[in-house]
Design an enzyme around this catalytic site. Structure first.
Site, short mmCIF file in Angstrom:
data_model
loop_
_atom_site.label_atom_id
_atom_site.label_comp_id
_atom_site.label_asym_id
_atom_site.label_seq_id
_atom_site.Cartn_x
_atom_site.Cartn_y
_atom_site.Cartn_z
N LYS A 223 0.77 -1.22 0.20
CA LYS A 223 -0.10 -0.01 0.06
C LYS A 223 1.10 1.08 -0.01
CE LYS A 223 -3.77 -1.89 2.66
NZ LYS A 223 -4.93 -1.73 1.61
N ARG B 101 -10.45 -11.47 1.78
CA ARG B 101 -11.14 -12.47 1.25
C ARG B 101 -10.54 -13.94 1.17
NH1 ARG B 101 -11.57 -9.28 -4.30
NH2 ARG B 101 -11.13 -7.70 -2.81
#
Length: 499
Positions: A266, A340
């Site tokens: 990130k 996920r």
């Protein structure tokens, strides 16, 4: 914080020995026609315009003549809806943060119907006075220790009061763990928090480590964890409130205690906020804390897959293919779509409980923040009855969500040339495609997914966890009680004043 429910009229409230008395004043003051000093104060302030109309408008009085409380705060509560009461109490309490204010009374008796507003007022008191101090010794801790909630009918208000206690306990535990820095909230720390909850009535906790998780074949979960020196933890909590054979609700909370993005790292700006990426796990812990207070006659299982997502030499790489617990293979196209991956194995594990339904909670996608902002959590469900129940619970608890679609066409982008699926499907409809990924692992189970990326925490000057969606989940589970347990079995129940 110690809450006490008490029958109080305006006359009785005016003689309370408290540091502050908050009086909720509706737009219509016709019911405040008494000859006592407090009623006269309300009428006079309203007549002169010193207490303005409008929800949240307040007037503070120090040592008012003829009244025993040291401070009296009159707070406009509009038409007395739970939302209006919450706003009024939040504003009133914001001016009572002095260290000398330790005992407070909140008077709801002047409202046309005080029972529905009790838990709203309690949550507002707790929220407005909350202070994080665990790793900040210089912070000023909450001074208020005792809160009297004054109502016209204690028996009628008791259920709302108990629900308020449960909400406050759950929200504050969720805030505490989400607010802690990642080095003070590792997977092992979360496991210890769950074990502590396991000592409460009707709750049991089991914690699995790397060896047990490997034996279960949770290849997707292990792939995310392999870049960190912190060992993963797979936490399973059981709340046994209903009949032994009653199917449980399974709550699955994403527990990424820090998310760097892995190899798909990130940007540095605001990366510190990725300590909040375990907001789903925090909400499951908070919900179990609330269940311990509320003691509803339902069965609940809480599952928290927890690890860090770090980019060391052992980290999973873009393009790697892993095998999930379900046997389906996944091409990891982006290591920052890790939530996920840990959730999919947890959802497969959840099937062993033959659940009434499964609800996963996750700070999953920035796309959901773009779609819904910080007002409503995104909600996806494969059953309309479950979706409707969650929407209704959100409305009742003022912890709002909004249903988003699950059309099969959204899953097209998840196709892979090298595995059964990829873990991302491009930017378009990102919150939906993430939900479609998770849906591949729920089989026939009734399932809902709450994307809380926009609602689990606030940024900026008010940076910190919100405790959502603990109120929604507790409301949903409380609503189920009437559907799962005969009235005779629901009689009684433990009551605690501690929150």
């Amino acid at each position: 914080m110690d809450f006490e429910l008490k029958a109080l009229s305006l006359v009785q409230a005016s003689q309370l020995a408290v540091d502050a008395l908050v009086v909720l004043v509706p737009d219509d003051t016709q019911g405040l026609e008494g000859a006592d000093a407090l009623s006269e104060l309300v009428r006079d302030a309203s007549r002169r315009g010193d207490l303005e109309t409008g929800v949240g408008k307040c007037l503070s009085v120090y040592r008012p003549q003829g009244l025993k409380p040291v401070r009296v705060v009159l707070a406009r509560a509009g038409d007395g809806t739970p939302a209006a009461v919450r706003k009024a109490v939040m504003v009133a309490m914001s001016g009572l943060k002095s260290s000398s204010v330790k005992k407070v009374a909140v008077l709801l008796s002047g409202m046309a119907s005080d029972q529905p507003t009790v838990h709203s007022a309690m949550v507002a008191v707790a929220d407005s006075t909350y202070a994080y101090v665990t790793t900040k010794p210089s912070a000023t801790a909450r001074a208020i220790r005792q809160v009297i909630v004054g109502v016209s009918d204690v028996a009628a208000a008791r259920p709302a009061f108990r629900f308020g206690q449960a909400q406050v306990a759950g929200i504050e535990l969720a805030k505490e763990w989400a607010n802690r820095p990642a080095n003070h909230a590792t997977p092992s720390h979360l496991a210890e928090a769950a074990r502590k909850l396991g000592r409460k009535p009707r709750i049991k906790t089991e914690v699995l480590g790397p060896k047990e998780v490997a034996a279960l074949g949770m290849g997707a979960f292990m792939a995310v964890a392999q870049g960190s020196s912190q060992p993963l933890r797979f936490i399973v909590m059981h709340y046994q409130g209903g009949p032994k054979g009653s199917a449980p609700v399974v709550l699955v909370g994403k527990g990424i205690t820090f998310d760097t993005g892995g190899i798909s790292i990130k940007p540095a700006a605001e990366m510190d906020e990725m300590k909040f990426d375990m907001g789903g796990a925090a909400s499951v812990l908070g919900t179990f804390a609330g269940l311990a207070e509320l003691q509803p006659e339902v069965n609940v299982v809480g599952i928290i897959p927890s690890c860090e997502n770090m980019p060391d030499g052992s980290a999973v790489k873009p393009g790697d293919v892993v095998t999930s617990m379900s046997g389906q293979t996944i091409e990891i196209l982006n290591t920052d779509a890790e939530g996920r991956l840990i959730l999919c194995d947890a959802l497969t594990y959840a099937a062993r409980f033959k659940p009434r339904c499964v609800i996963d909670i996750a700070t999953l996608t920035g796309a959901c923040v773009i779609a819904l902002g910080a007002v409503r959590s995104g909600m996806f469900a494969n059953r309309s009855d479950l979706a409707d129940a969650l929407l209704a619970a959100g409305d009742r608890s003022m912890d709002l969500c909004w249903r988003l679609p699950l059309d099969d066409d959204y899953a097209e982008g998840l196709k892979s040339n090298f595995a059964d699926m990829g873990n991302v499907a491009g930017r378009a409809g990102g919150a939906i495609t993430a939900a479609k990924f998770l849906q591949k692992f729920v089989a026939e189970m009734p399932w809902a997914h709450l994307d809380i990326a926009g609602t689990a925490w606030k940024s900026g000057a008010s940076k910190g966890a919100t405790g959502r969606p603990v109120p929604l989940l507790l409301q949903y589970l409380s609503d189920l009680q009437g559907e799962t347990t005969p009235k005779k079995a629901r009689a009684g129940g433990r009551t605690s004043r501690k929150a």
